[in-house]
Design an enzyme around this catalytic site. Structure first.
Site, PDB file in Angstrom:
ATOM      1  N   CYS A  97       5.427   9.590   0.724  1.00 58.69           N
ATOM      2  CA  CYS A  97       4.211  10.296   1.076  1.00 58.69           C
ATOM      3  C   CYS A  97       3.862  11.152  -0.134  1.00 58.69           C
ATOM      4  CB  CYS A  97       4.461  11.173   2.303  1.00 58.69           C
ATOM      5  SG  CYS A  97       3.020  12.133   2.790  1.00 58.69           S
ATOM      6  N   ASN A 119       9.760   4.441   3.585  1.00 54.92           N
ATOM      7  CA  ASN A 119       9.621   3.868   4.923  1.00 54.92           C
ATOM      8  C   ASN A 119      10.922   3.139   5.261  1.00 54.92           C
ATOM      9  OD1 ASN A 119       6.451   3.830   5.605  1.00 54.92           O
ATOM     10  ND2 ASN A 119       6.763   3.588   3.421  1.00 54.92           N
ATOM     11  N   ARG A 134       0.849  -1.197   0.000  1.00 52.31           N
ATOM     12  CA  ARG A 134       0.000   0.000   0.000  1.00 52.31           C
ATOM     13  C   ARG A 134       0.889   1.254   0.000  1.00 52.31           C
ATOM     14  NH1 ARG A 134      -0.613   4.607   2.490  1.00 52.31           N
ATOM     15  NH2 ARG A 134      -0.120   3.550   4.428  1.00 52.31           N
ATOM     16  N   ASP A 135       1.581   1.490   1.093  1.00 44.92           N
ATOM     17  CA  ASP A 135       2.410   2.688   1.237  1.00 44.92           C
ATOM     18  C   ASP A 135       3.484   2.741   0.145  1.00 44.92           C
ATOM     19  OD1 ASP A 135       3.739   4.914   2.333  1.00 44.92           O
ATOM     20  OD2 ASP A 135       3.608   4.168   4.374  1.00 44.92           O
ATOM     21  N   HIS A 142       9.947   6.703   8.753  1.00 45.04           N
ATOM     22  CA  HIS A 142      10.497   6.793   7.394  1.00 45.04           C
ATOM     23  C   HIS A 142      11.997   7.047   7.502  1.00 45.04           C
ATOM     24  CE1 HIS A 142       6.873   7.172   4.593  1.00 45.04           C
ATOM     25  NE2 HIS A 142       6.420   6.769   5.756  1.00 45.04           N
ATOM     26  N   HIS A 162       5.700   4.211  13.108  1.00 43.58           N
ATOM     27  CA  HIS A 162       5.777   4.143  11.639  1.00 43.58           C
ATOM     28  C   HIS A 162       6.837   5.168  11.204  1.00 43.58           C
ATOM     29  CE1 HIS A 162       3.568   3.909   7.566  1.00 43.58           C
ATOM     30  NE2 HIS A 162       4.459   4.869   7.402  1.00 43.58           N
TER      31      HIS A 162
HETATM   32 ZN    ZN Z   1       4.822   5.495   5.531  1.00 39.34          ZN
END
Ligand code: ZN
Length: 305
Positions: free
Chosen positions: A240, A249, A13-14, A209, A207
């Site tokens: 992002c 990430n 997803r990310d 990065h 979370h």
């Molecule tokens: Zn992220």
């Protein structure tokens, strides 16, 4: 027995949503299935954001409907709003958790979803309530919790107030995102120390990065504060949407390697995870920034010869 650390893999997803090229659906399904068989327990598979907003994930329902994922893997999907949840519920038996997100700062939230923080919060409260009726576990993700690229410092109390609202609405887990890589380890240690006092009974997830190379240092600081739940992305994919240039990430394989070397248990087979990261590198056809992909796992046998 080694202490367990939970990792949610968010690459499909990310990661995929930030790729300039759209990855073919069949490749996505294959990569999701490879990840699902590494022993990880949490996997964010896709999102139900509108296809015209994030065309990279327009095939989310197909990926979610097709991928074969073992029952002991908790599948997460990202849900932007009530409409997204209704669409996702057509595949209700395919996922276990929903990820609901907003930003801690007004400017980032406005840039990302064109709403005020309060508008986002009240919308998400309705989504959580509906998701809970369906028996879904809810994770609230608060972006730019450690600093905003537009506003700079974000007051900790403001982040905790948002987290408390989400928890009260029914989120059993709150993830704090360092979305553009502004956090430092001292800040992280202090932040989670205070967060555990303020937000009792809620699972707190970090979370991070690796935008400025401090991702794993921040993991160590979070571990020191008692955090045992992290989100990361295979191959160090991700970023992002706003602002441009907010990269990767932390790489799941780098995180798993560090945790295993420190004596923690993740349940993840590092070799299988590296196979998945090599496979996504082949699909994308470019070098990735993950360290383990370059160096390979630590091999104590080789080094002691
Ligand atoms: Zn992220």
């Amino acid at each position: 027995m080694a202490e367990r650390v939970l990792i949610r893999e968010v690459g499909p997803r990310d990661g995929f949503q930030n790729e300039p090229e759209i990855i073919p659906t069949a490749d996505k399904v294959r990569l999701v299935e490879m990840l699902a068989r590494t022993g990880l327990k949490r996997l964010e598979v896709t999102s139900f954001v509108r296809a015209d907003v994030i065309p990279q994930l327009a095939d989310g329902p197909e990926v979610l409907g097709t991928a074969e994922i073992p029952d002991d893997v908790s599948v997460t999907v990202l849900i932007p709003n009530e409409k997204g949840l209704e669409n996702a519920l057509e595949l209700r038996d395919k996922f276990d958790e929903v990820n609901l997100f907003l930003s801690a700062s007004e400017s980032h939230n406005r840039a990302n979803v064109n709403r005020s923080v309060e508008e986002s919060l009240s919308g998400l409260e309705r989504v959580v309530s509906r998701a809970r009726e369906e028996g879904l576990r809810c994770e609230g993700v608060i972006s730019v919790s450690f600093g905003c690229p537009y506003e700079g410092k974000v007051p900790q109390e403001r982040v905790f107030d948002i987290a408390a609202r989400l928890a009260a609405a029914g989120c059993g887990e709150i993830a704090f995102g360092d979305t553009t890589g502004m956090a430092n380890p001292l800040q992280v240690r202090e932040f989670f120390g205070a967060a555990f006092e303020r937000l009792g009974g809620v699972e707190l997830t970090a979370h991070f990065h690796n935008t400025r190379g401090q991702g794993l240092a921040n993991v160590l600081a979070a571990l020191d504060s008692g955090v045992r739940s992290f989100e990361s992305s295979f191959g160090e994919l991700g970023g992002c949407p706003v602002p441009k240039g907010a990269t990767g990430n932390i790489a799941t394989e780098d995180l798993v390697s560090m945790l295993h070397e420190m004596g923690f248990d993740t349940g993840i087979d590092l070799e299988k995870l590296l196979d998945a990261s090599r496979a996504v590198r082949d699909v994308l056809g470019r070098p990735l920034t993950s360290h383990l992909l370059t160096a390979g796992p630590v091999d104590w046998h080789e080094q002691s010869r």
